[in-house]
Design an enzyme around this catalytic site. Sequence first.
Site, PDB file in Angstrom:
ATOM      1  N   MET A   1     -11.711  -5.407   5.294  1.00  0.00           N
ATOM      2  CA  MET A   1     -10.906  -4.494   6.115  1.00  0.00           C
ATOM      3  C   MET A   1     -10.617  -5.166   7.454  1.00  0.00           C
ATOM      4  O   MET A   1     -11.543  -5.560   8.172  1.00  0.00           O
ATOM      5  CB  MET A   1     -11.650  -3.178   6.356  1.00  0.00           C
ATOM      6  CG  MET A   1     -11.839  -2.308   5.123  1.00  0.00           C
ATOM      7  SD  MET A   1     -10.332  -1.951   4.192  1.00  0.00           S
ATOM      8  CE  MET A   1      -9.277  -1.230   5.455  1.00  0.00           C
TER       9      MET A   1
ATOM     10  N   MET B   1     -12.112   4.696  -0.667  1.00  0.00           N
ATOM     11  CA  MET B   1     -12.790   4.919   0.613  1.00  0.00           C
ATOM     12  C   MET B   1     -13.470   6.271   0.506  1.00  0.00           C
ATOM     13  O   MET B   1     -13.098   7.247   1.178  1.00  0.00           O
ATOM     14  CB  MET B   1     -11.755   4.884   1.751  1.00  0.00           C
ATOM     15  CG  MET B   1     -11.317   3.479   2.097  1.00  0.00           C
ATOM     16  SD  MET B   1      -9.750   3.443   2.971  1.00  0.00           S
ATOM     17  CE  MET B   1      -8.655   3.476   1.571  1.00  0.00           C
TER      18      MET B   1
ATOM     19  N   MET C   1      -8.928   8.394  -0.274  1.00  0.00           N
ATOM     20  CA  MET C   1      -9.787   8.780   0.869  1.00  0.00           C
ATOM     21  C   MET C   1     -10.312  10.193   0.684  1.00  0.00           C
ATOM     22  O   MET C   1      -9.564  11.077   0.253  1.00  0.00           O
ATOM     23  CB  MET C   1      -8.969   8.736   2.161  1.00  0.00           C
ATOM     24  CG  MET C   1      -8.306   7.404   2.406  1.00  0.00           C
ATOM     25  SD  MET C   1      -7.348   7.471   3.927  1.00  0.00           S
ATOM     26  CE  MET C   1      -6.628   5.830   3.914  1.00  0.00           C
TER      27      MET C   1
ATOM     28  N   ASP D   1      -6.914  -6.243   4.130  1.00  0.00           N
ATOM     29  CA  ASP D   1      -6.338  -4.899   4.146  1.00  0.00           C
ATOM     30  C   ASP D   1      -6.303  -4.329   5.559  1.00  0.00           C
ATOM     31  O   ASP D   1      -7.350  -3.995   6.123  1.00  0.00           O
ATOM     32  CB  ASP D   1      -7.163  -3.999   3.213  1.00  0.00           C
ATOM     33  CG  ASP D   1      -6.523  -2.635   3.005  1.00  0.00           C
ATOM     34  OD1 ASP D   1      -5.405  -2.410   3.490  1.00  0.00           O
ATOM     35  OD2 ASP D   1      -7.172  -1.799   2.331  1.00  0.00           O
TER      36      ASP D   1
ATOM     37  N   HIS E   1      -1.293  -1.322  -4.248  1.00  0.00           N
ATOM     38  CA  HIS E   1      -2.578  -0.986  -3.622  1.00  0.00           C
ATOM     39  C   HIS E   1      -2.617   0.521  -3.372  1.00  0.00           C
ATOM     40  O   HIS E   1      -1.752   1.076  -2.692  1.00  0.00           O
ATOM     41  CB  HIS E   1      -2.719  -1.763  -2.307  1.00  0.00           C
ATOM     42  CG  HIS E   1      -4.029  -1.575  -1.619  1.00  0.00           C
ATOM     43  ND1 HIS E   1      -5.157  -2.285  -1.967  1.00  0.00           N
ATOM     44  CD2 HIS E   1      -4.395  -0.761  -0.600  1.00  0.00           C
ATOM     45  CE1 HIS E   1      -6.160  -1.909  -1.186  1.00  0.00           C
ATOM     46  NE2 HIS E   1      -5.728  -0.982  -0.355  1.00  0.00           N
TER      47      HIS E   1
ATOM     48  N   HIS F   1      -8.380   1.295  -4.151  1.00  0.00           N
ATOM     49  CA  HIS F   1      -9.344   1.100  -3.057  1.00  0.00           C
ATOM     50  C   HIS F   1      -9.983   2.447  -2.739  1.00  0.00           C
ATOM     51  O   HIS F   1      -9.342   3.329  -2.172  1.00  0.00           O
ATOM     52  CB  HIS F   1      -8.569   0.532  -1.850  1.00  0.00           C
ATOM     53  CG  HIS F   1      -9.381   0.360  -0.616  1.00  0.00           C
ATOM     54  ND1 HIS F   1      -8.803   0.159   0.624  1.00  0.00           N
ATOM     55  CD2 HIS F   1     -10.721   0.340  -0.401  1.00  0.00           C
ATOM     56  CE1 HIS F   1      -9.751   0.035   1.543  1.00  0.00           C
ATOM     57  NE2 HIS F   1     -10.925   0.156   0.956  1.00  0.00           N
TER      58      HIS F   1
ATOM     59  N   ASP G   1      -4.768   3.726  -1.983  1.00  0.00           N
ATOM     60  CA  ASP G   1      -5.862   4.086  -1.080  1.00  0.00           C
ATOM     61  C   ASP G   1      -6.339   5.508  -1.323  1.00  0.00           C
ATOM     62  O   ASP G   1      -5.614   6.465  -1.056  1.00  0.00           O
ATOM     63  CB  ASP G   1      -5.389   3.961   0.370  1.00  0.00           C
ATOM     64  CG  ASP G   1      -5.191   2.513   0.782  1.00  0.00           C
ATOM     65  OD1 ASP G   1      -6.160   1.743   0.680  1.00  0.00           O
ATOM     66  OD2 ASP G   1      -4.072   2.159   1.189  1.00  0.00           O
TER      67      ASP G   1
ATOM     68  N   SER H   1       0.843  -1.195   0.000  1.00  0.00           N
ATOM     69  CA  SER H   1       0.000   0.000   0.000  1.00  0.00           C
ATOM     70  C   SER H   1       0.878   1.245   0.000  1.00  0.00           C
ATOM     71  O   SER H   1       1.644   1.488   0.939  1.00  0.00           O
ATOM     72  CB  SER H   1      -0.899   0.004   1.230  1.00  0.00           C
ATOM     73  OG  SER H   1      -1.460   1.291   1.371  1.00  0.00           O
TER      74      SER H   1
HETATM   75  C1  DX5 Z   1      -6.367   1.667   5.527  1.00  0.00           C
HETATM   76  C2  DX5 Z   1      -5.943   1.383   4.113  1.00  0.00           C
HETATM   77  C3  DX5 Z   1      -4.867   0.379   4.015  1.00  0.00           C
HETATM   78  C4  DX5 Z   1      -3.582   0.791   4.688  1.00  0.00           C
HETATM   79  C5  DX5 Z   1      -2.927  -0.445   5.190  1.00  0.00           C
HETATM   80  O1  DX5 Z   1      -7.482   2.495   5.516  1.00  0.00           O
HETATM   81  O2  DX5 Z   1      -7.037   0.902   3.340  1.00  0.00           O
HETATM   82  O3  DX5 Z   1      -4.639  -0.044   2.691  1.00  0.00           O
HETATM   83  O4  DX5 Z   1      -2.703   1.476   3.843  1.00  0.00           O
HETATM   84  O5  DX5 Z   1      -1.820  -0.087   5.935  1.00  0.00           O
HETATM   85  P1  DX5 Z   1      -1.126  -1.055   6.983  1.00  0.00           P
HETATM   86  O6  DX5 Z   1      -0.659  -2.263   6.219  1.00  0.00           O
HETATM   87  O7  DX5 Z   1      -0.003  -0.233   7.510  1.00  0.00           O
HETATM   88  O8  DX5 Z   1      -2.146  -1.415   8.022  1.00  0.00           O
HETATM   89 ZN    ZN Z   2      -6.647  -0.089   1.321  1.00  0.00          ZN
END
Ligand code: DX5
Ligand code: ZN
Length: 215
Positions: free
Chosen positions: A136, A67, A36, A174, A32, A65, A34, A7
């Site tokens: 998650m 969010m 947000m 994740d 990956h 991903h 993320d 990620s």
């Molecule tokens: C959290 C994200 C993850 C995050 C995971 O909201 O969706 O993808 O980057 O990070 P680690 O592996 O550090 O928990």
């Molecule tokens: Zn993620």
Amino acid sequence: MNIIAPSLLSANFLNLKQDCEMLNSSAAEWFHLDVMDGRFVPNISYGPMIVDFIGKATTKCLDVHLMIEEPEKYAEAFKKAGATNLTVHIEACTHLHRNIQQIKSLDMKAGVALNPHTPVESLKDILHEIDLVCLMSVNPGFGGQSFIPHTLQKIKTLRKMIDEAGLSVLIEIDGGVTIANAASIKEAGADVLVAGNTVFGSSDPSSAIEQLLKA
Ligand code: DX5
Ligand code: ZN
């Protein structure tokens, strides 16, 4: 399947090019990414522009991903930015089936993510339509949190649902994935492990990826 998806959220963004090059030559198959929005989750990360830059720096699969609320407004932009997989949250989609149709019509793999409190049984009537389930294993919004142990039970239940229906939907985990818990997550039935802190918090990210793969 046994896929590692580092990620980028935990990467140093001043060093993104070098990190992409490191991942390109690593055993990771997916990046990956993320996204947000500060509404669905209490944090803001980045959008299609950064995804586009990362896509230009890699030939690997871009696992995006979302969010965010109203993901239908941005699906096309992420397709243009090079997304291979587009994952939306079940909790953010009133018309999830419509979101899935949209993602597939844009020729991306469709994923559905579930927050820790959302039962895997809620996927029963959509499972046959999707390519990926992202469970998650932390509350979404931040990297570096601890793995919620109950996720293992959810993986087992979902694995059974997928196998009994004769489907090939991938299970992605994740949040809080470490070298220490990777084996138990795979044993429970996961296909894809996302790892932010474990990879980018390591002094040797390539070797961390290797260890996650071999766990
Ligand atoms: C959290 C994200 C993850 C995050 C995971 O909201 O969706 O993808 O980057 O990070 P680690 O592996 O550090 O928990
Ligand atoms: Zn993620």
